[in-house]
Every structure is written in C-alpha cells, then in structure tokens.
Design a protein around this motif. Sequence first.
Motif, PDB file in Angstrom:
ATOM      1  N   SER A 106     -11.820  53.651  24.663  1.00  0.00           N
ATOM      2  CA  SER A 106     -11.932  52.995  25.963  1.00  0.00           C
ATOM      3  C   SER A 106     -10.543  52.848  26.570  1.00  0.00           C
ATOM      4  CB  SER A 106     -12.611  51.626  25.810  1.00  0.00           C
ATOM      5  OG  SER A 106     -11.830  50.776  25.005  1.00  0.00           O
TER       6      SER A 106
ATOM      7  N   SER B 289     -18.304  55.680  32.458  1.00  0.00           N
ATOM      8  CA  SER B 289     -18.338  54.223  32.527  1.00  0.00           C
ATOM      9  C   SER B 289     -19.775  53.795  32.262  1.00  0.00           C
ATOM     10  CB  SER B 289     -17.887  53.727  33.902  1.00  0.00           C
ATOM     11  OG  SER B 289     -18.295  52.380  34.058  1.00  0.00           O
TER      12      SER B 289
ATOM     13  N   ASN C 290     -14.260  55.945  27.634  1.00  0.00           N
ATOM     14  CA  ASN C 290     -15.184  54.950  28.187  1.00  0.00           C
ATOM     15  C   ASN C 290     -14.431  53.899  29.020  1.00  0.00           C
ATOM     16  OD1 ASN C 290     -17.615  53.658  28.614  1.00  0.00           O
ATOM     17  ND2 ASN C 290     -17.615  52.603  26.632  1.00  0.00           N
ATOM     18  N   LYS C 291     -15.209  53.149  29.780  1.00  0.00           N
ATOM     19  CA  LYS C 291     -14.697  52.057  30.629  1.00  0.00           C
ATOM     20  C   LYS C 291     -13.780  52.594  31.735  1.00  0.00           C
ATOM     21  CE  LYS C 291     -15.020  48.926  26.657  1.00  0.00           C
ATOM     22  NZ  LYS C 291     -14.530  47.769  25.929  1.00  0.00           N
TER      23      LYS C 291
END
Lengths: 114, 219
Positions: free
Chosen positions: B143, B199, B167-168
């Motif tokens: 992330s 995301s 991710n994120k």
Amino acid sequence: MHEVSIINNLIQRLREEIADRDDVQQVEVIFLKIGEMSCAAPSALESAFDVVRRGTEFESTELNIEPVPLKVRCQACEVEKVIEPGPLNCPDCGSRKTKIVSGDSLYLDSIQYR
Amino acid sequence: MVDDAPKRIEIQDRILKENEELAEENKNLYRGHDIKGVFNLIGSPGAGKTSLLESIIPRLEKAGIIEGDIATARDAERVHALSVPVLQINTMGACHLDANMLAQVLPDFPLPEVNYLFIENVGNLVCPTGYDLGEDHKVVVLSLPEGEDKAAKYPAIFRASTLCVLNKLDLEPHCGVDVELLEEDIRDVNPDLDICRVSCESGQGIDELVEKLKQLSRR
C-alpha cells in the motif's frame, strides 16, 4: 522471525539424514550456507539454534554458518558480480536483466560427526 | 585402537526441502481438482489484503479463500459475507504459512467447488517468501502509505512474485509517495513483475486487476 521454524526444519532434516547410519555417535558441527537474500539472518539462526537444541541430541553441536553473498549475472554484459541485496540491476551497465546466481537460498552443506 | 577422527557427511541440499516436497503435493492436489489459479497473497499487516479479497472475489466466478493469521478468525469472519468457501488457519504464533499447514486443512476445503483459490498469508513482507505453499503465483500487496522504498528494502518477495498490487491509490495525494518512482524501484528489483494500481476504497483499477488474475490463470 521465522528462524526458529528454519532451525526446526533443519533438525528434522538432520534426524532423517542420520537415522539409518549407526556410525554417527555425535554430530559435532553443522555447516550451513545462508544466502544474503534468503530472508534469514545468521545471527537470528544462531540464537534460534541455541534455544531449540536444548534437551536434544544436538545440545553440544556447533552451528557453523557461512554467509553467501548475493551474486547476479548480467544478461546484457554477461558479467557476474556480487551486489548488496536491494535493487538487482547490473552494477556495471545498469541493465535490469540479471539472473541471481547465488545468495538467495538456505543450504545445509554438511555435518561433521564422530 | 578405535578411529576417533571426526568424519563428514556431505548433504548439500536445501534446508526447507521438506516444505518444497509438501508444496509439490499441494500443487498436485490443486491441479487434480482443476483449479485455474492459486494465488498466495503476501504483504505487510494493513496493506489491504483482506479488503482486496472483498473487492475482487465478487467479480470472479467460483472463488475460495484460505485465511492465514497468527490469531483470531476476524479475517475469515469478514470475508464470510462474500458467501464463498472460506477456511481459517491460525498459525499459533508463526509469522508465515507453510506447506504443511495447508496440507493439514486442504482435505476439509471444498476444492471441487472453486476455480480460483486465494491464500491470504500472515501479514509480513519477509518470512512468507521462502515458504512455497504450492501456489501458481505469489502476489505481493503493497500500500502506498508504506513508502517508496519497500521493493529495495525487501527485494526477495518482489523478486519471487509474478504480480504486485499497489493498493490505497486514493491516498497518493496524502502520503507524499510518487507512484512512478515507486514503480521504477520495483522494476529495478524485478523487471518482469506485473504491477496493478488499485484502490479498494474507490474501486479504481479493480476491474483491470481481475482481468490480470484471469490472464494468469489456466483456461
């Protein structure tokens, strides 16, 4: 900290190795080759061995760890080089096309016994 | 006189050979049930592995999940809502899953019912790397708030994986991470690694990730 698991695996492996050998009275030294990019730290392996061997037939066995440097072979300039674990580009030409030659494995090399 | 000189046995083999043999048996079991893809999800605690499963599982036909955690069944309880086969392994302190833990529970898992099997490993970027579970692919989940330098600091897992999920992505403006630089760093460790930016919060990139997972699976 998975070094305890590795040492448990090692001891199990050694027991199998010497199970059918009646000439082994005492394993004196275990020789390991530990790659610098193997995700296991020699000092942590030693600490784990210190704890795990207590009360076993390996109580007085010595652990000898040879660290194996990370070596890559560059497919562009065809040179083999020792590098620090991190980015794995060729240190000479910068190419990303490298193959790991050694330094990424956990190896049981040999045992010394009486 | 008895010969008392020390002697040597040359073994010259991998310490984790037993794990590799068990992993091969697991792989044969997955293949025997015609599972199209088995994915071993590896990432730090909080990288979003469970959230990722919640995002992708509803978009895949017949998926199953094996959750690995040191303690609790919280992840299994979370993904239970997805109404797919779920099984929880508690490692009782161990920082990674190994092939034997899988071999113990696979007989209790409805393998014939799944096309895709996701194994969520214990949150950790180091220890799970060396333990093959018989999966087809390791998927490293990173992330953005974890920082730009993770591939360089933890090269083994990035080198061993076939897919990296970043991710994120929605947090990019807030965490001072340059995604382009991050990807360059990852490619310095593994130029062949597929990278998907997603995301789970906004849903961005999830469709592309699902397509990629299908591409990596057998037809």
